[in-house]
Design an enzyme around this catalytic site. Structure first.
Site, PDB file in Angstrom:
ATOM      1  N   HIS A 326      -9.265  59.359  70.259  1.00  0.00           N
ATOM      2  CA  HIS A 326      -8.110  59.659  69.880  1.00  0.00           C
ATOM      3  C   HIS A 326      -7.188  60.488  70.562  1.00  0.00           C
ATOM      4  O   HIS A 326      -5.871  60.741  70.498  1.00  0.00           O
ATOM      5  CB  HIS A 326      -8.671  60.818  68.443  1.00  0.00           C
ATOM      6  CG  HIS A 326      -8.858  60.259  67.392  1.00  0.00           C
ATOM      7  ND1 HIS A 326     -10.432  59.672  67.172  1.00  0.00           N
ATOM      8  CD2 HIS A 326      -8.262  59.891  66.184  1.00  0.00           C
ATOM      9  CE1 HIS A 326     -10.269  58.827  65.940  1.00  0.00           C
ATOM     10  NE2 HIS A 326      -9.026  59.097  65.408  1.00  0.00           N
ATOM     11  N   GLY A 327      -7.809  60.771  72.096  1.00  0.00           N
ATOM     12  CA  GLY A 327      -6.777  61.709  72.813  1.00  0.00           C
ATOM     13  C   GLY A 327      -7.530  62.392  74.000  1.00  0.00           C
ATOM     14  O   GLY A 327      -8.560  62.678  73.902  1.00  0.00           O
TER      15      GLY A 327
END
Length: 488
Positions: A326-327
């Site tokens: 996700h990041g």
């Protein structure tokens, strides 16, 4: 190009007319039109990054063809490794390079060493995490002989770049989507109407629910040090509905748009906030990613087989990788770790697959409603745990998340949050909209999306449609807001 933009409102009907009234007699022309439209759709944001999609398409198409001609296992593995290196290499450079460099430098600085390493000023290409996983799954399935490689380059390019789900999913498998580009597609009025209804519901989720909740959530998280505990709870709840409305709204619009053109995409959300445990939540949240990690990572490293230690190890791996996907921030890793901690007790007690064939209050096997008070309590507990986890997801850093959570537990939690919250919104109106949203989601939880089957009473049904359309028009901003998952 954003789904909630005037550009897309013009783009979609033009493409629809060309697709069904100009190229409808020739399948290859339809596929070419899809490729061209998809490249325009993606290039509208930044045409330079079209080269990445083109290169990834060419590489994986070529690898698929070569795999079909190769029987020697060592050479087949080499081809698969090439696909993995290219796809994950792009992802690693654009998304994670600076994260690793910054942490590498910080580690040496901690021990008193200064090293001359420089970060890169890179722009993260929209949707790179989605289409790299999609093309990678194709190469893996061809390597495992689960899928015959295609020799139709146009069909494969359309599969990789298919504009409805290109930048934020669902992450489609080649086994489902690719064959649909081989078959003649005929217009189906009922499917088109159903697609429009799902697009409408997706826009409501994004424009009315997510964007309104975002203003409150952003204000609260940006000023969390100076707000009461009750306001912090409100901010966390607003982000919880923001991320769901934003992301599932995108999926609804994508699935509905695909249906307009005769395609069926996989369901990506299944009313996750009505889950009774965290395992059920993850079977209902971002389904295309969860099943991707299950099939291409969790099962290959052993899955739920082997010793308890290996099972727990595999669980932590899958959640940590999901968080990191996700990041490039430690907050996402912490979010993944927290979800793993939630999941472990279910796995140890073998209750992680307990709620497979029903949703709360309805049994699909018996096709009937039921009421069990304990299950409603489980739903509230699971939702509360999810809200806490989302705080880590939204926070700028881990200390921010920890301080936010600690600040919730004080006597000011019994106060009433201020109405305006400094963002000029009517808090009461926002709460009413969220309640309306929850009611429709609850009523429609047996279906693919909430308004698929509204009330059998025509007047009530049209009242709901009119209210949804009016709300979208009321809250549509002159400057469209991007979807949250574009950054992933």
């Amino acid at each position: 190009m954003l789904f909630n933009s005037i550009d897309f409102a013009i783009f979609l009907p033009i493409l629809f007319v060309l697709y069904w009234f100009v190229t409808n007699k020739n399948l290859r022309y339809q596929n070419i039109l899809i490729v061209a439209a998809s490249y325009i759709f993606y290039g509208w944001w930044d045409w330079r990054f079209l080269s990445l999609i083109c290169f990834s398409t060419i590489v994986d198409y070529t690898i698929g063809v070569l795999l079909s001609k190769q029987n020697k296992e060592i050479k087949r593995k080499l081809l698969l490794v090439t696909s993995i290196v290219v796809n994950l290499g792009f992802l690693g450079i654009f998304k994670y390079y600076n994260f690793f460099i910054d942490n590498f430098v910080s580690l040496f600085t901690f021990f008193g060493k200064e090293i001359p390493v420089y970060s890169l000023n890179l722009v993260l290409p929209v949707g790179i995490s989605f289409y790299t996983f999609q093309t990678l799954s194709y190469s893996i399935d061809v390597y495992k002989r689960k899928l015959q490689p295609t020799h139709d380059f146009i069909a494969f390019a359309a599969f990789v770049s298919f504009f409805p789900q290109l930048v934020a999913g669902p992450i489609e498998r080649a086994t489902n989507l690719l064959p649909q580009f081989y078959s003649k597609r005929t217009f189906n009025y009922n499917k088109a109407v159903d697609g429009l209804k799902q697009i409408l519901w997706g826009l409501f989720k994004k424009v009315v629910i997510a964007d309104n909740c975002a203003e409150i959530a952003n204000y609260v998280f940006d000023n969390s040090n100076n707000l009461s505990a009750s306001t912090l709870v409100l901010g966390a709840l607003c982000f919880t509905f923001q991320i769901y409305g934003d992301f599932s709204g995108y999926s609804d619009i994508a699935i509905g748009t695909a249906r307009l053109f005769g395609f069926s995409l996989m369901k990506n959300f299944s009313f996750p906030y009505f889950s009774r445990d965290i395992a059920e939540f993850w079977r209902r949240w971002h389904i295309s990613l969860s099943t991707w990690f299950r099939d291409y990572l969790y099962i290959p490293i052993g899955g739920s087989k082997g010793s308890k230690f290996k099972q727990l190890r595999n669980t932590f791996v899958i959640f940590l990788v999901s968080g990191f996907w996700h990041g490039a921030n430690w907050t996402f890793i912490a979010w993944g770790l927290l979800n793993a901690i939630y999941f472990i007790p279910l796995q140890l007690t073998k209750n992680n697959r307990k709620n497979l064939y029903s949703i709360i209050g309805y049994d699909f096997t018996q096709k009937k409603y039921y009421f069990k008070l304990f299950e409603y309590l489980q739903m509230v507990i699971t939702f509360s745990l999810t809200v806490i986890a989302w705080i880590f997801f939204r926070a700028t850093e881990i200390t921010h998340a920890c301080n936010y959570i600690i600040s919730i537990f004080n006597k000011s939690i019994f106060t009433i949050p201020p109405k305006g919250l400094g963002v000029g919104l009517n808090l009461s109106t926002t709460i009413i909209l969220i309640l309306f949203f929850i009611i429709l989601e609850w009523k429609g939880r047996r279906f693919h999306y909430a308004i698929e089957s509204l009330s059998k009473y025509k007047a009530l049904r049209w009242f709901a449609y009119c209210f949804i359309i009016f709300s979208i028009g009321m809250y549509m901003k002159t400057t469209e807001s991007p979807f949250i998952y574009f950054q992933f």
